[in-house]
Design an enzyme around this catalytic site. Structure first.
Site, mmCIF file in Angstrom:
data_model
loop_
_atom_site.group_PDB
_atom_site.id
_atom_site.type_symbol
_atom_site.label_atom_id
_atom_site.label_comp_id
_atom_site.label_asym_id
_atom_site.label_seq_id
_atom_site.Cartn_x
_atom_site.Cartn_y
_atom_site.Cartn_z
ATOM 1 N N ARG A 110 -0.995 25.716 -35.902
ATOM 2 C CA ARG A 110 -1.105 24.560 -37.487
ATOM 3 C C ARG A 110 -2.168 23.537 -37.330
ATOM 4 N NH1 ARG A 110 5.153 24.182 -37.489
ATOM 5 N NH2 ARG A 110 4.963 24.207 -35.354
ATOM 6 N N HIS A 158 6.345 31.279 -39.975
ATOM 7 C CA HIS A 158 6.903 32.474 -38.518
ATOM 8 C C HIS A 158 6.496 34.059 -39.407
ATOM 9 C CE1 HIS A 158 9.880 28.823 -38.010
ATOM 10 N NE2 HIS A 158 8.766 28.653 -36.957
ATOM 11 N N LYS A 160 18.225 20.687 -27.790
ATOM 12 C CA LYS A 160 18.217 21.011 -29.400
ATOM 13 C C LYS A 160 19.979 20.835 -29.956
ATOM 14 C CE LYS A 160 13.297 21.773 -30.324
ATOM 15 N NZ LYS A 160 12.230 22.731 -30.733
ATOM 16 N N SER A 219 10.443 24.574 -39.612
ATOM 17 C CA SER A 219 11.057 25.256 -39.852
ATOM 18 C C SER A 219 11.898 23.201 -40.230
ATOM 19 C CB SER A 219 12.342 25.087 -38.511
ATOM 20 O OG SER A 219 11.739 26.267 -38.514
HETATM 21 P P1 ADP Z 1 8.766 25.106 -31.927
HETATM 22 O O1 ADP Z 1 9.287 26.582 -31.012
HETATM 23 O O2 ADP Z 1 8.323 23.607 -31.893
HETATM 24 O O3 ADP Z 1 10.550 25.060 -31.753
HETATM 25 P P2 ADP Z 1 9.202 26.820 -33.945
HETATM 26 O O4 ADP Z 1 10.286 28.026 -33.683
HETATM 27 O O5 ADP Z 1 9.369 26.952 -35.208
HETATM 28 O O6 ADP Z 1 8.581 25.589 -32.875
HETATM 29 O O7 ADP Z 1 7.781 27.766 -34.270
HETATM 30 C C1 ADP Z 1 7.265 29.020 -33.084
HETATM 31 C C2 ADP Z 1 5.963 29.300 -32.809
HETATM 32 O O8 ADP Z 1 5.633 29.611 -34.174
HETATM 33 C C3 ADP Z 1 5.367 28.006 -32.829
HETATM 34 O O9 ADP Z 1 4.121 29.296 -32.134
HETATM 35 C C4 ADP Z 1 4.880 27.498 -33.804
HETATM 36 O O10 ADP Z 1 3.771 26.622 -33.407
HETATM 37 C C5 ADP Z 1 4.548 28.727 -34.948
HETATM 38 N N1 ADP Z 1 4.488 28.547 -36.577
HETATM 39 C C6 ADP Z 1 5.914 27.226 -37.312
HETATM 40 N N2 ADP Z 1 5.123 27.368 -38.181
HETATM 41 C C7 ADP Z 1 4.364 27.714 -38.481
HETATM 42 C C8 ADP Z 1 3.060 27.531 -39.825
HETATM 43 N N3 ADP Z 1 3.969 27.874 -40.464
HETATM 44 N N4 ADP Z 1 1.953 29.251 -39.476
HETATM 45 C C9 ADP Z 1 1.735 29.275 -38.090
HETATM 46 N N5 ADP Z 1 2.371 29.341 -37.269
HETATM 47 C C10 ADP Z 1 4.189 28.639 -36.958
#
Ligand code: ADP
Length: 170
Positions: free
Chosen positions: A93, A20, A44, A131
């Protein structure tokens, strides 16, 4: 005069990872203002509370002056409009991310045509990182220092220590 770009980067951030942070840092080079916005999702069961996550993200982005941290519930585009944002940032990703993300981007476009979704591809070294992966490693006491900021690593080990020993839970 060039248009000011305000972006909302929505997500669960449960917890924030270096994946992130990499997206946030790179978005800072493109946008004038970035709001990292935690979506309050009643479907969630997060490990960290909204306040814990707000604090973790604030701490991790304290060196980035364009970044604000907030939480919201409801539609992302409604929140983005409230913030006068013209961009939504999402990270990609793997191919399976793309399918969901594209559907979401199209849906958001029909709801708010003036807001564009900007996809940033993950950096190679974080392409496996989520995460959930971090929580899974931390749950079993594995090393996570290369995956999350130090404060988050400490918070994770405390959470799982408390979970495995309910007497430590407040
Ligand atoms: P979600 O919204 O599915 O609960 P997250 O909060 O983990 O997922 O992620 C928020 C955004 O960050 C999403 O667009 C996700 O694809 C992106 N993201 C999460 N981890 C990574 C990573 N390692 N590299 C690039 N983008 C990421």
């Amino acid at each position: 005069m060039a248009k000011k770009l305000t972006a909302v980067y929505p997500g669960s951030f449960d917890p924030i990872t270096f994946g992130h942070l990499d997206i946030i840092t790179r978005a800072c080079q493109l946008c004038d203002r970035i709001i990292v916005a935690i979506l309050v999702n009643p479907h969630k069961s997060p490990l960290f509370s909204i306040n814990e996550r707000l604090e973790q993200i604030r701490h991790a982005t304290r060196h980035l002056p364009q970044v604000e941290v907030d939480s919201f519930s409801g539609l992302t585009v409604t929140y983005a409009r409230m913030q006068n944002a013209n961009l939504l940032i999402r990270g990609l990703r793997v191919i399976s991310d793309f399918e969901m993300e594209l559907q979401m981007a199209h849906t958001n476009k029909t709801l708010a045509p003036e807001i564009q979704t900007l996809f940033l591809a993950t950096s190679n070294e974080y392409s496996f990182l989520s995460s959930s992966v971090v929580k899974e490693i931390a749950r079993f006491g594995g090393p996570i220092d290369h995956l999350v900021p130090a404060e988050v690593a400490i918070a994770l080990s405390q959470k799982f220590a408390a979970h495995s020993n309910p007497a430590l839970c407040p």
